[in-house]
Scaffold this motif. Structure first.
Motif, short mmCIF file in Angstrom:
data_model
loop_
_atom_site.label_atom_id
_atom_site.label_comp_id
_atom_site.label_asym_id
_atom_site.label_seq_id
_atom_site.Cartn_x
_atom_site.Cartn_y
_atom_site.Cartn_z
N LYS A 44 25.55 -42.73 11.31
CA LYS A 44 25.79 -41.59 10.43
C LYS A 44 24.79 -40.49 10.80
O LYS A 44 23.59 -40.75 10.88
CB LYS A 44 25.62 -41.99 8.97
N VAL A 45 25.29 -39.28 11.01
CA VAL A 45 24.42 -38.21 11.50
C VAL A 45 24.68 -36.90 10.74
O VAL A 45 25.68 -36.73 10.06
CB VAL A 45 24.67 -37.96 13.01
N MET A 46 23.71 -36.00 10.89
CA MET A 46 23.89 -34.62 10.46
C MET A 46 23.50 -33.75 11.65
O MET A 46 22.68 -34.15 12.48
CB MET A 46 23.02 -34.29 9.24
N GLY A 47 24.12 -32.58 11.75
CA GLY A 47 23.86 -31.79 12.93
C GLY A 47 24.21 -30.33 12.76
O GLY A 47 24.70 -29.90 11.71
N MET A 48 23.94 -29.57 13.83
CA MET A 48 24.21 -28.14 13.85
C MET A 48 24.99 -27.77 15.10
O MET A 48 24.89 -28.45 16.13
CB MET A 48 22.89 -27.35 13.80
N THR A 49 25.75 -26.69 15.00
CA THR A 49 26.51 -26.19 16.13
C THR A 49 26.63 -24.68 15.99
O THR A 49 26.63 -24.15 14.88
CB THR A 49 27.91 -26.83 16.18
N ARG A 50 26.71 -23.98 17.09
CA ARG A 50 26.88 -22.53 17.04
C ARG A 50 28.36 -22.22 16.90
O ARG A 50 29.05 -21.94 17.86
CB ARG A 50 26.29 -21.88 18.29
N PHE A 51 28.84 -22.32 15.65
CA PHE A 51 30.25 -22.21 15.28
C PHE A 51 31.02 -23.45 15.72
O PHE A 51 30.53 -24.25 16.52
CB PHE A 51 30.89 -20.93 15.83
N PRO A 56 19.56 -39.57 6.65
CA PRO A 56 18.70 -40.47 5.88
C PRO A 56 19.53 -41.48 5.09
O PRO A 56 20.59 -41.13 4.54
CB PRO A 56 17.93 -39.52 4.96
N PRO A 57 19.10 -42.73 4.99
CA PRO A 57 19.91 -43.81 4.39
C PRO A 57 20.37 -43.52 2.96
O PRO A 57 21.44 -43.96 2.56
CB PRO A 57 18.97 -45.02 4.43
N THR A 58 19.55 -42.78 2.20
CA THR A 58 19.90 -42.54 0.79
C THR A 58 20.72 -41.27 0.59
O THR A 58 21.09 -40.95 -0.54
CB THR A 58 18.63 -42.46 -0.07
N TRP A 59 21.00 -40.55 1.67
CA TRP A 59 21.71 -39.27 1.55
C TRP A 59 23.22 -39.46 1.68
O TRP A 59 23.70 -40.29 2.46
CB TRP A 59 21.25 -38.30 2.63
N SER A 60 23.97 -38.63 0.96
CA SER A 60 25.42 -38.58 1.13
C SER A 60 25.74 -37.65 2.30
O SER A 60 24.89 -36.89 2.77
CB SER A 60 26.08 -38.06 -0.14
N PHE A 61 27.00 -37.69 2.74
CA PHE A 61 27.42 -36.77 3.79
C PHE A 61 27.31 -35.32 3.31
O PHE A 61 26.94 -34.43 4.09
CB PHE A 61 28.85 -37.07 4.23
N ALA A 67 25.17 -32.37 5.24
CA ALA A 67 25.84 -31.18 5.77
C ALA A 67 25.31 -29.89 5.17
O ALA A 67 25.58 -28.82 5.70
CB ALA A 67 27.34 -31.28 5.51
N SER A 68 24.56 -29.98 4.08
CA SER A 68 24.08 -28.76 3.42
C SER A 68 22.58 -28.56 3.56
O SER A 68 22.02 -27.67 2.93
CB SER A 68 24.43 -28.82 1.92
N PHE A 69 21.94 -29.33 4.43
CA PHE A 69 20.47 -29.30 4.50
C PHE A 69 19.91 -28.49 5.66
O PHE A 69 18.99 -27.69 5.49
CB PHE A 69 19.93 -30.73 4.58
N LEU A 70 20.44 -28.65 6.85
CA LEU A 70 19.75 -28.19 8.05
C LEU A 70 19.61 -26.67 8.14
O LEU A 70 18.53 -26.16 8.45
CB LEU A 70 20.45 -28.72 9.30
N CYS A 71 20.67 -25.92 7.89
CA CYS A 71 20.58 -24.46 8.02
C CYS A 71 19.56 -23.87 7.05
O CYS A 71 18.74 -23.04 7.42
CB CYS A 71 21.95 -23.82 7.79
N THR A 72 19.63 -24.31 5.80
CA THR A 72 18.71 -23.77 4.80
C THR A 72 17.27 -24.22 5.07
O THR A 72 16.34 -23.42 4.98
CB THR A 72 19.12 -24.22 3.39
N ALA A 73 17.10 -25.49 5.43
CA ALA A 73 15.75 -26.00 5.65
C ALA A 73 15.09 -25.36 6.86
O ALA A 73 13.91 -24.97 6.80
CB ALA A 73 15.79 -27.52 5.81
N LEU A 74 15.83 -25.23 7.96
CA LEU A 74 15.26 -24.62 9.15
C LEU A 74 14.98 -23.14 8.95
O LEU A 74 13.98 -22.61 9.45
CB LEU A 74 16.20 -24.83 10.34
N THR A 75 15.85 -22.47 8.20
CA THR A 75 15.61 -21.05 7.88
C THR A 75 14.33 -20.89 7.07
O THR A 75 13.50 -20.03 7.35
CB THR A 75 16.80 -20.46 7.10
#
Length: 284
Positions: free
Chosen positions: A90-97, A115-120, A124-132
Motif C-alpha cells: 500500500k503506497v501514497m505518491g505524487m505525480t505531475r498531473f 503508514p499502517p494506521t492510515w486510510s487510503f 492521498a491527501s497528505f503529500l502535497c499539503t505537507a511538502l508545501t
C-alpha cells in the motif's frame, strides 16, 4: 478509467474516459499502481480552469497526489529511504498531473509506503499539503525556535500541517481564517488561543489593526513576523508584508483571492485583479 480535460478553461470540460490499464507500459524504474484515492487541491482546480502555468497544453488528466496498491514493478527499481517497493504494498505518491485515474505508472522515487494506521484517503491527501508547508516554512522560511509566523488559511490543508511543523520547532503562530466557524478547530485541535486567531477583516486597514493586536498578544510582544505563509494575497498582502521583521520571509504559495467563484474564470474580473495585484518595490 480516468478523468480528462479536453483543454484547460472550465471544470465543465472534465469527462470520464474508459481504457485498458494492461496497455500501460512499465518502463525501467517505474511502478504500476492501482489507485484507491486521489487528492483534490487548489492547484488541480487552477489547472483545469487554465490559471496554473504548469498546466499541460491540450488534453490532459488532472491530479497531483494519490494512494493505492502496487500491481507491477519495472526493472531496476531501487530502494527508497530503506524501503524496497513490492507487489501488494500500500503506497501514497505524487505525480505531475495524471493522478485522476484508476491505474497509474509512476517513478518509484515518488512513492512512499502508506503508514499502517492510515486510510487510503488520508494518504492521498497528505503529500502535497505537507511538502508545501515544509518547503515554505523550513526550506524557504528558515523556521527556527522562537520565530513568529503569520499563517493564512490556518484551518486549511496546508495550514493544519504547518501548525504541526511550527509547534515541532517551538515557534509561535498567528492564524488567519476566512470565517469565525473555523476558530474552534484551531483552538480544540492545536490549542491556539483566541488572541492569536484573526478572522480576516473586510479591508486592508481593518486587517492591519487586527495584525497589530495579534502581535502584541504574543508571549514576547513581537514587533513583526519572521515568516508569513500567504495563500490568499489580495488586500491582505500588504498589511502582512509591512509587518515582517528585519530579515523576515514572505512566502507566497497560493492566491485564494483570485479564485473564480464559478466553474470557469471571469476574465474581466481576473484582469482587474491582475492590474491591481500587490507589488513590492525593493527600493522602498
Amino acid at each position: 478509467r480516468r478523468w480528462t480535460v479536453s483543454s484547460a478553461g472550465s471544470l465543465d470540460r472534465l469527462a470520464l474516459e474508459h481504457g485498458n490499464h494492461q496497455d500501460l507500459e512499465i518502463k525501467e524504474g517505474m511502478v504500476k499502481v492501482q489507485v484507491k484515492a486521489v487528492g483534490l487541491n487548489f492547484a488541480d482546480i487552477f489547472a483545469v480552469q487554465g490559471l496554473y502555468s504548469a498546466t499541460p497544453q491540450g488534453k490532459f488528466t488532472p491530479g497531483l497526489e494519490f494512494s493505492g496498491i502496487i500491481l507491477n514493478i519495472g526493472e531496476n527499481v531501487k530502494p527508497v529511504d530503506g524501503w524496497r517497493p513490492a507487489v501488494g504494498d500500500k503506497v501514497m505518491g505524487m505525480t505531475r498531473f495524471g493522478g485522476y485515474t484508476t491505474h497509474l505508472v509512476v517513478n518509484a522515487a515518488f512513492l512512499r509506503p502508506l503508514p499502517p494506521t492510515w486510510s487510503f484517503d488520508q494518504g492521498a491527501s497528505f503529500l502535497c499539503t505537507a511538502l508545501t508547508a515544509w518547503y515554505g516554512l523550513v526550506t524557504i522560511g528558515g523556521l527556527r525556535k522562537g520565530h513568529a509566523v503569520l499563517l493564512h488559511s490556518a484551518a486549511g490543508g496546508v495550514g493544519l500541517v504547518a501548525l504541526e511543523i511550527i509547534k515541532a520547532h517551538n515557534a509561535t503562530a498567528v492564524c488567519t481564517i476566512g470565517s469565525p466557524e473555523k476558530a474552534s478547530l484551531l483552538q480544540e485541535r492545536h490549542g491556539i488561543p483566541a488572541t492569536a486567531i484573526v478572522v480576516r477583516g473586510a479591508s486592508g486597514a481593518q486587517f492591519s489593526a487586527q495584525l497589530d493586536t495579534a502581535l502584541q498578544s504574543l508571549p514576547n510582544k513581537q514587533e513583526g513576523f519572521d515568516i508569513v505563509m500567504d495563500s490568499v494575497q489580495g488586500i491582505y498582502f500588504q498589511p502582512a508584508f509591512d509587518r515582517l521583521s528585519r530579515g523576515g520571509k514572505h512566502v507566497v504559495f497560493g492566491a485564494a483571492a483570485m479564485t473564480p467563484p464559478g466553474s470557469s474564470p471571469n476574465w474581466l474580473r481576473l484582469a482587474w485583479q491582475w492590474l491591481w495585484r500587490p507589488k513590492v518595490d525593493p527600493l522602498e
